[in-house]
Design an enzyme around this catalytic site. Sequence first.
Site, PDB file in Angstrom:
ATOM      1  N   GLY A  14       0.821  -1.205   0.000  1.00 21.83           N
ATOM      2  CA  GLY A  14       0.000   0.000   0.000  1.00 21.83           C
ATOM      3  C   GLY A  14       0.853   1.252   0.000  1.00 21.83           C
ATOM      4  O   GLY A  14       1.861   1.322   0.700  1.00 21.83           O
ATOM      5  N   ALA A  15       0.440   2.242  -0.796  1.00 18.27           N
ATOM      6  CA  ALA A  15       1.201   3.489  -0.890  1.00 18.27           C
ATOM      7  C   ALA A  15       0.297   4.701  -0.710  1.00 18.27           C
ATOM      8  O   ALA A  15       0.385   5.688  -1.423  1.00 18.27           O
ATOM      9  CB  ALA A  15       1.940   3.563  -2.231  1.00 18.27           C
ATOM     10  N   GLY A  16      -0.588   4.594   0.266  1.00 12.78           N
ATOM     11  CA  GLY A  16      -1.344   5.765   0.693  1.00 12.78           C
ATOM     12  C   GLY A  16      -0.551   6.524   1.724  1.00 12.78           C
ATOM     13  O   GLY A  16       0.684   6.419   1.790  1.00 12.78           O
ATOM     14  N   GLY A  55      -0.220   6.063   4.973  1.00 11.79           N
ATOM     15  CA  GLY A  55       0.545   5.211   5.874  1.00 11.79           C
ATOM     16  C   GLY A  55       1.680   4.479   5.197  1.00 11.79           C
ATOM     17  O   GLY A  55       2.816   4.473   5.683  1.00 11.79           O
ATOM     18  N   CYS A  64     -15.173   7.305   9.537  1.00 11.49           N
ATOM     19  CA  CYS A  64     -14.438   8.527   9.192  1.00 11.49           C
ATOM     20  C   CYS A  64     -15.478   9.616   8.980  1.00 11.49           C
ATOM     21  O   CYS A  64     -16.175   9.616   7.963  1.00 11.49           O
ATOM     22  CB  CYS A  64     -13.607   8.291   7.928  1.00 11.49           C
ATOM     23  N   GLY A  85      -4.466  10.821  10.901  1.00 13.17           N
ATOM     24  CA  GLY A  85      -3.094  10.919  10.444  1.00 13.17           C
ATOM     25  C   GLY A  85      -2.083  10.847  11.578  1.00 13.17           C
ATOM     26  O   GLY A  85      -1.028  10.215  11.466  1.00 13.17           O
ATOM     27  N   CYS A  89      -7.009  16.804  14.409  1.00 12.07           N
ATOM     28  CA  CYS A  89      -7.782  16.982  13.176  1.00 12.07           C
ATOM     29  C   CYS A  89      -7.985  18.460  12.901  1.00 12.07           C
ATOM     30  O   CYS A  89      -8.317  19.230  13.806  1.00 12.07           O
ATOM     31  CB  CYS A  89      -9.139  16.289  13.299  1.00 12.07           C
ATOM     32  N   LYS A 147      -5.074  24.355   7.356  1.00 15.50           N
ATOM     33  CA  LYS A 147      -5.306  23.193   6.483  1.00 15.50           C
ATOM     34  C   LYS A 147      -4.592  23.387   5.145  1.00 15.50           C
ATOM     35  O   LYS A 147      -4.034  22.433   4.582  1.00 15.50           O
ATOM     36  CB  LYS A 147      -6.814  22.994   6.269  1.00 15.50           C
TER      37      LYS A 147
END
Length: 427
Positions: A11-13, A15, A162, A323, A356, A391
């Site tokens: 996975g390369a999101g 995380g 989410c 995150g 957040c 943001k």
Amino acid sequence: MSDQPQIVVLGAGLGGTIAAYEIRQALGKSASITVLNKGEDYWFVPSNPWVAVGWREPESIRVHLPPVMEKHGIGFNSVGAAKVHPKENRVELLDGSSVSYDYLVIATGPELAFDEIPGFGPNGHTQSICVTDHAKAAHAKFEELCANPRPIVVGAVQGASCYGPAYEMAMILDTELKRRKIRDRVPMTFVTPEPYVGHLGLDGVGDTKGLLESEMRDRHIKWITNAKVTSVEDGKVHVEEVNDDGSLKKTHDLDFGWAMMLPAFRGVEAVMGIEGLSNPRGFIITDKHQRNTAYPNIFGLGVCIAIPPVGPTPLPVGVPKTGFMIESMVTAIAQNLKEILAGQEPTHEATWNAICLADFGNGGVAFVAKPQIPPRNVNWASEGKWVHLAKIGFEKYFLHKVRSGESEPFYEKLALHVLGVKKLRFN
């Protein structure tokens, strides 16, 4: 085959990408690292609500990963995983080939369970901001709505985990519709399985209930909590509102010209149904060191791992993996791999804190929860125009982090800034 330990990141999101960088930083050249992903690009998903209203072009939040990975001595394969075979220490790819590993870090993110509700999702009648391509399609439909104003329905469905992006989407839509001077022609309803506005899957943080309810009242956004979406048809969402004991309270048939609700998540097909590795929902089972209990050479991080809810709710309400929390898991795994390769037992644990920045287009709400699950040592929320500016700065910084291969953890620093001065300056 190299004599070095073979570490594979699946996975390369958010995380998986930073995990590859941080593991490389922790281990130096003592191990071979390969990232497996379906596709060659990283997308900054937190900016997808902006894409949906035309404030960002998808290309501006994309990072082409192979050159960055190569620069840092990290292998990259974009074929995509078909199945993990933990007893054989290999990952089968979609083209039939396999990649062997000594250690596997699973950071796949989730599969989006749109199919669990009839008519739901981009292949049905609602929009999505979970994937940047979805957000781009949502923007096209939003432009159609602006040309022919009709009601909007925004929120999340039962089982979602989410919620911040749903609140962001509602407020950003309100802001953009006011800029176009058509907000008065677009009634908006927020639909959520949360027992109250601002629950966020965390039983609230600070006064998120009061802050978000006030924001919705100011923006004339109606809401339905304890809401179960039963089906969607073209232009209409069917909702059952339940009592605190789960019994039916009221039904709602909500008309819409544009609708976006976040789906429930489940594990991806590559890890689904593997006894000991994933639970019945397909989420990776991990211990306090982010290590799988059945296969100790496998680690899990991010949205794909199993976390129990914070407490009982009338409808299923999942816990978000923020995150800050994900970055903490990455650091724990990198340091634990370093210890394991040195012949030691792993000692590092993720802190599981949450920060957040919920952007509302012309302001926003920020919260810090340390730890993420109550009771907490820090339980703080605040609002202001500074959140919107923060943001934007966060987007700029994190895209730089991914493009440069920077491994330094960021969220703890961000939390200290937010708690200390409430205003962030990003260079």
